[in-house]
Scaffold this motif. Structure first.
Motif, short mmCIF file in Angstrom:
data_model
loop_
_atom_site.label_atom_id
_atom_site.label_comp_id
_atom_site.label_asym_id
_atom_site.label_seq_id
_atom_site.Cartn_x
_atom_site.Cartn_y
_atom_site.Cartn_z
N VAL A 206 -47.92 77.67 -9.01
CA VAL A 206 -46.56 78.14 -8.77
C VAL A 206 -46.52 79.66 -8.91
O VAL A 206 -47.26 80.25 -9.71
CB VAL A 206 -45.57 77.46 -9.73
CG1 VAL A 206 -45.92 77.75 -11.18
CG2 VAL A 206 -44.13 77.87 -9.45
N THR A 232 -43.26 66.39 -17.41
CA THR A 232 -43.24 67.82 -17.10
C THR A 232 -43.73 68.61 -18.31
O THR A 232 -43.15 68.50 -19.41
CB THR A 232 -41.83 68.27 -16.72
OG1 THR A 232 -41.36 67.50 -15.63
CG2 THR A 232 -41.82 69.74 -16.35
N VAL A 319 -38.26 76.73 -4.00
CA VAL A 319 -37.36 75.90 -4.81
C VAL A 319 -36.34 76.82 -5.48
O VAL A 319 -36.69 77.84 -6.10
CB VAL A 319 -38.13 75.10 -5.87
CG1 VAL A 319 -37.18 74.22 -6.68
CG2 VAL A 319 -39.20 74.24 -5.20
N ASN A 323 -33.13 74.13 -9.54
CA ASN A 323 -33.87 72.89 -9.33
C ASN A 323 -35.29 72.93 -9.88
O ASN A 323 -36.14 72.16 -9.44
CB ASN A 323 -33.90 72.54 -7.84
CG ASN A 323 -32.55 72.17 -7.30
OD1 ASN A 323 -31.73 71.58 -8.00
ND2 ASN A 323 -32.30 72.49 -6.04
N ASN A 324 -35.58 73.81 -10.84
CA ASN A 324 -36.91 73.84 -11.44
C ASN A 324 -36.82 74.25 -12.90
O ASN A 324 -35.80 74.79 -13.35
CB ASN A 324 -37.84 74.76 -10.65
CG ASN A 324 -37.48 76.22 -10.80
OD1 ASN A 324 -37.78 76.86 -11.82
ND2 ASN A 324 -36.82 76.78 -9.77
N ILE A 325 -37.86 74.01 -13.63
CA ILE A 325 -37.84 74.21 -15.08
C ILE A 325 -37.83 75.67 -15.48
O ILE A 325 -37.57 75.99 -16.65
CB ILE A 325 -39.05 73.50 -15.73
CG1 ILE A 325 -40.37 74.11 -15.22
CG2 ILE A 325 -39.01 72.00 -15.50
CD1 ILE A 325 -41.60 73.60 -15.95
N PHE A 332 -44.17 76.96 -4.73
CA PHE A 332 -45.36 76.26 -5.22
C PHE A 332 -46.15 75.68 -4.05
O PHE A 332 -45.63 75.51 -2.94
CB PHE A 332 -44.99 75.14 -6.22
CG PHE A 332 -44.37 73.92 -5.61
CD1 PHE A 332 -45.16 72.88 -5.12
CD2 PHE A 332 -42.99 73.78 -5.52
CE1 PHE A 332 -44.59 71.74 -4.55
CE2 PHE A 332 -42.41 72.65 -4.96
CZ PHE A 332 -43.22 71.63 -4.47
N ALA A 394 -38.06 68.46 -2.55
CA ALA A 394 -38.37 69.40 -3.63
C ALA A 394 -37.15 70.15 -4.11
O ALA A 394 -37.15 70.73 -5.21
CB ALA A 394 -39.44 70.38 -3.16
N ASN A 395 -36.07 70.15 -3.31
CA ASN A 395 -34.85 70.88 -3.66
C ASN A 395 -33.65 69.96 -3.86
O ASN A 395 -32.51 70.43 -3.87
CB ASN A 395 -34.52 71.90 -2.58
CG ASN A 395 -35.39 73.13 -2.67
OD1 ASN A 395 -35.12 74.03 -3.48
ND2 ASN A 395 -36.43 73.19 -1.84
N ARG A 402 -35.69 64.10 -6.93
CA ARG A 402 -36.39 65.35 -6.67
C ARG A 402 -37.88 65.18 -6.95
O ARG A 402 -38.26 64.59 -7.96
CB ARG A 402 -35.82 66.47 -7.52
CG ARG A 402 -36.43 67.85 -7.25
CD ARG A 402 -35.97 68.85 -8.29
NE ARG A 402 -34.53 68.83 -8.42
CZ ARG A 402 -33.88 69.05 -9.56
NH1 ARG A 402 -34.56 69.27 -10.68
NH2 ARG A 402 -32.56 69.00 -9.60
N ASN A 404 -41.34 66.09 -8.33
CA ASN A 404 -41.82 66.92 -9.44
C ASN A 404 -43.28 67.30 -9.20
O ASN A 404 -44.16 66.45 -9.28
CB ASN A 404 -41.68 66.15 -10.76
CG ASN A 404 -41.98 67.02 -11.98
OD1 ASN A 404 -42.59 68.08 -11.86
ND2 ASN A 404 -41.54 66.57 -13.15
N PHE A 406 -45.25 69.07 -11.04
CA PHE A 406 -45.98 69.50 -12.23
C PHE A 406 -46.55 68.35 -13.06
O PHE A 406 -47.26 68.59 -14.03
CB PHE A 406 -45.08 70.37 -13.10
CG PHE A 406 -44.49 71.53 -12.35
CD1 PHE A 406 -45.31 72.39 -11.63
CD2 PHE A 406 -43.11 71.76 -12.36
CE1 PHE A 406 -44.77 73.46 -10.93
CE2 PHE A 406 -42.57 72.82 -11.66
CZ PHE A 406 -43.40 73.68 -10.93
#
Length: 856
Positions: A206, A232, A319, A323-325, A332, A394-395, A402, A404, A406
């Motif tokens: 990423v 995750t 993304v 919508n991501n950590i 990514f 992914a979004n 969604r 993931n 990871f």
């Protein structure tokens, strides 16, 4: 074509640039499970294929490897185990056989009828694994009603397993940066290959969208997800990368994720695809009298192929921060092994029925009247990737829906995301159906006796109805939208031909330096329902000045009508096409460009010259030498649009291609035409293709009869000129020495030995190299080396049986192909070699075993 393996798989271009993964990320192979034949490098569309002297239907799908989508006869629909012999006419033969015979004719003669039962089979095993082949045929024939009826039934089967890139040393490592391609023609410095690995791994790598890096992780832009995490992982567990990978460009100004983890695709990549074929053939004949016989035969073949290519990967998927950590915009990329492989399955089923009567008239005339019907169905199903759908997943704002990137799904307890990925799979299809119904009547015999011998004549006529229907269904977008496209075309052809052989000098009136002189005259008239009528002649002569020398030559004209698949083209509209208009002082502006089919394509025409000689020197018993020269010039070649610039610069030559508005008063004052409203792109007849080649042959029966019967054969084909003039106003380009052409030299030689129940053959083949590779996916000026191959084969027959007369007549064969275990030379693509040129060498050393067992 018949000298080596059948090449059944054609892939999309697979040559990435520096720092890029192979481009076959979400597209299926171009065309699998089919095979064609081309004589003298003039293309499968210019080579006529007959089975038992009669035409067969072309494939239900076009040749997607040709620019115009030529039709071709799929050789995989012909039962391999039932081929008795293959007859090849290398001279242009349109005057006798009609359209498609510009380069020559390949007539495949099948086994027909005999009394008894025979089982044969063979297996080929490569030394390094993969590509195992098996073939078997069971045939049984009967004679009844006092020998007046004869019938035969045969069942055949063939299969081949795939050959993976990981099974060959030249392709098992896709990182070719240490493989020498050639030398820079300007500097002389060595040029090496590139890294052909997929430059993403699993789980994801990423990068922050901002080139300055993550806000929450100062100084870091690229992270790699740790392997082995069922959930995750925390951000602290990600591997931090501060330098670019060594397989990326050295001119990059920021750190990127691509190349931080790489995947060798060799375990998935197929050098040769798997296939299987099966079929059944039944023949029968009944002799009413010595002068009249009825015959029929039926065959069914089922040919299937499966080609699998790369696993799917994604690159630089954007993304949103929500919508991501990481809480900020990211990109990514990763391998998606759980999705599966890009693949294509094909199935071709063919039914053929032939029936007719033949007989004799008078002392010398023979005639044959027959009917053939053929129905061929083609189906392909591809498994491809929908990148649009994946980006949406992914979004997805719903975390439960969604994807993931990871987590590591290989770990127990990890979330299985197969159901999500299933939404990204597309299954485009192609269904083709081709049919042929033909009637023909031929006759040949003696016409009249003159001073040099007897005039012989052959004549005939035929009626053919061809039909081809093709439906393709493409899928795109998310939600997915299906777009079906259907083409249907048919053609009726009526033809008549005649050939006369006139012996001006012969045995009755031979004189010094004219032992024999014959004149051959032939002509054919064809009327096609969609492209009009055409008459073509052929003139030839044979001269024998002395008993040991024969000289012959001919001139003929030919034609190749557009095949029913030639101009399938989906209408396309571009309302913002930029043109430079020479009729308006090179004014640049936007207009509408429309791609369309061309129902007015004309047949390609050709002239053919042939000169040859056979010499059997009386002072060397058993020696025969031959030389043949061919010159073929094709005109009005069918090709794609020449481009807007050429059309506009020569507008008068392309009526109907340009539509203009009425000129304004200012235009008229300036001497300009009105502005272009529409310009059309379509396939056209234009250009010239020229081929000059020479065949040299030698056959010698060695005088060592006490050691068995020996025969040495050498055949060499030399390409002299292979030029194309396909650009308007441009010069002819001679491709000899480049991969656009056949090799300068193709030499095949063999030494055959037979003594009693033993036979043996040593064969050697040689193909000259190439100076350049402009036909490659990535054109280059690097040389390709010459290649050779040595094969050894032998048989033994148990004439008196293996044991107590059991197995009487059993013939066992054993052989080794590519004895030296030569590998193909390096080529900078994902396969590590050029399959179009060196496919035979990819197999490596191969062991062959076969048997034939007659059963009383």
């Amino acid at each position: 074509m018949f000298a080596g393996q059948r090449d059944e798989t054609s892939f999309l271009p697979l040559t990435p640039g520096t720092g890029a993964s192979p481009i076959l990320g979400n597209t299926a192979p171009v065309q699998t499970g089919v095979s064609g034949v081309s004589l003298r490098g003039l293309g499968s569309g210019s080579t006529l294929v007959l089975v038992d002297g009669r035409r067969v239907a072309q494939a239900g799908e076009r040749n997607r490897g040709s620019g115009s989508g030529q039709g071709f006869v799929d050789l995989n629909t012909i039962p391999l185990g039932l081929i008795e012999k293959i007859e090849i006419i290398t001279d242009g033969a349109s005057a006798i056989y009609g359209a498609d015979a510009v380069a020559g004719v390949v007539n495949i003669v099948l086994k027909k009828s005999w009394v008894g039962t025979e089982v044969n089979g063979s297996v080929k095993m490569t030394q390094h694994g993969g590509a195992r082949e098996r073939q078997s045929t069971i045939s049984t024939g009967i004679a009844a009603l006092g020998g007046k009826f004869r019938g035969m039934l045969a069942i055949n089967y063939y299969d081949r397993e795939p050959l993976k890139a990981s099974q060959r040393s030249f392709s098992k490592s896709a990182d070719f940066r240490n493989n020498l391609q050639g030398y820079n023609p300007t500097t002389g410095l060595p040029v090496y290959g590139t890294d052909q690995r997929i430059q993403w791994g699993y789980p994801a790598a990423v990068q922050a969208t901002a080139t300055t890096g993550f806000v929450s992780i100062p100084g870091i832009r690229v992270l790699v997800a740790p392997a082995g995490s069922a959930t995750t992982p925390p951000i602290s567990a990600f591997e931090r990368r501060t330098t670019n990978a060594s397989n990326q460009s050295t001119t990059l100004t920021s750190i990127i994720a691509q190349g931080q983890s790489n995947t060798n695709p060799a375990q998935w990549n197929e050098l040769v695809s798997g296939s299987d074929r099966r079929g059944i053939t039944a023949t029968g004949s009944y002799e009413f009298s010595k002068n009249l016989e009825a015959y029929t035969n039926y065959s069914f073949t089922d040919s299937r192929g499966l080609a699998q290519t790369l696993p799917v990967y994604v690159a630089n998927v954007a993304v949103a921060a929500t919508n991501n950590i990481f809480g900020e915009a990211i990109q990514f990329g990763m391998l998606l092994p759980q999705w599966g492989q890009i693949s294509q399955q094909t199935k071709t089923q063919t039914h053929t029925l032939t029936a007719g009567v033949r007989g004799k008239l008078g002392e010398s005339w023979r005639w044959d009247a027959g009917y053939r019907t053929q129905d061929q169905k083609y189906h392909s199903l591809s498994h491809t990737f929908n990148a649009t759908a994946f980006n949406a997943l992914a979004n997805n704002n719903d975390a439960s829906q969604r994807f993931n990137p990871f987590i590591d799904e290989r770990v127990a307890g990890a979330t299985n995301q197969s159901a999500l990925l299933a939404q990204t799979a597309l299954y485009p299809t192609v269904d083709g159906r081709s049919g042929l119904d033909s009637f023909d009547l031929t006759a040949d015999g003696e016409l009249y006796k003159i001073w040099g011998g007897t005039i012989r004549m052959a004549l005939g006529g035929s009626y053919e109805k061809d039909k081809n229907t093709n439906t393709s269904v493409a899928y795109a977008g998310f939600p997915v939208v299906a777009t079906p496209t259907t083409y249907t075309d048919d053609r009726n052809t009526r033809a008549a031909f005649s050939e006369v052989q006139v012996p001006v000098f012969g045995k009755p009136n031979a004189v010094p330096l004219i032992q024999r002189l014959e004149v051959n005259l032939a002509g054919r008239y064809e009327k096609l329902s969609d492209t009009g009528s055409k008459s073509v002649p052929k003139y030839g002569a044979t001269w024998q000045p002395i008993r040991s020398l024969l000289i012959r030559g001919s001139y003929s004209e030919g034609f190749r009508a557009p095949s029913l698949t030639e101009d399938r083209r989906i209408a396309s509209i571009n309302t913002a096409a930029t043109v430079v208009d020479p009729s308006r002082a090179n004014q640049s502006y936007q207009t509408t460009s429309i791609g369309r089919s061309n129902p007015n394509l004309r047949p390609e025409t050709s002239t053919n010259e042939f000169y040859g000689a056979v010499f059997e020197p009386p002072f060397v018993t058993g020696l025969s030498l031959s030389v043949n020269f061919y010159r073929t010039i094709q005109k009005d070649a069918i090709q794609g649009s020449l481009g807007n610039t050429i059309i506009l610069n020569n507008e008068a030559l392309f009526p109907g291609f340009v539509e203009r508005a009425a000129p304004s008063a200012a235009d008229t004052a300036a001497g300009w035409k009105g502005p272009i409203t529409t310009i059309y792109a379509q396939r056209i007849n234009f250009g010239k293709v020229r081929n000059e080649s020479m065949d040299l042959g030698a056959s010698y029966r060695l005088p060592w009869e006490q050691f068995g019967r020996w025969r040495l054969n050498v055949n060499a084909a030399k390409t002299i000129t292979q030029s194309r003039q396909l650009t308007f106003g441009g010069p002819a380009i001679n491709d000899v020495g480049d991969t656009f052409s056949s090799p300068r030299w193709n030499i095949a030689s063999n030494l055959n030995w037979r003594k009693g129940v033993w036979t043996a053959t040593v064969a050697h083949s040689y193909m000259s190299g190439y100076a350049t590779n402009q036909a490659g996916v990535t054109p280059s000026s690097y040389t390709t080396p010459a290649m050779r191959m040595i094969d050894v084969r032998g048989t033994y027959e148990f004439k008196n049986g293996v044991w107590r007369k059991y197995g009487k007549g059993l013939r066992l064969g054993f052989g080794v192909a590519n004895v030296e275990d030569s590998e193909p030379p390096f080529f900078n693509n994902i396969f590590g070699f050029n399959g179009g040129l060196h496919g035979r060498w990819a197999f490596g050393r191969t062991y062959e075993m076969s048997f034939t067992l007659p059963i009383d």
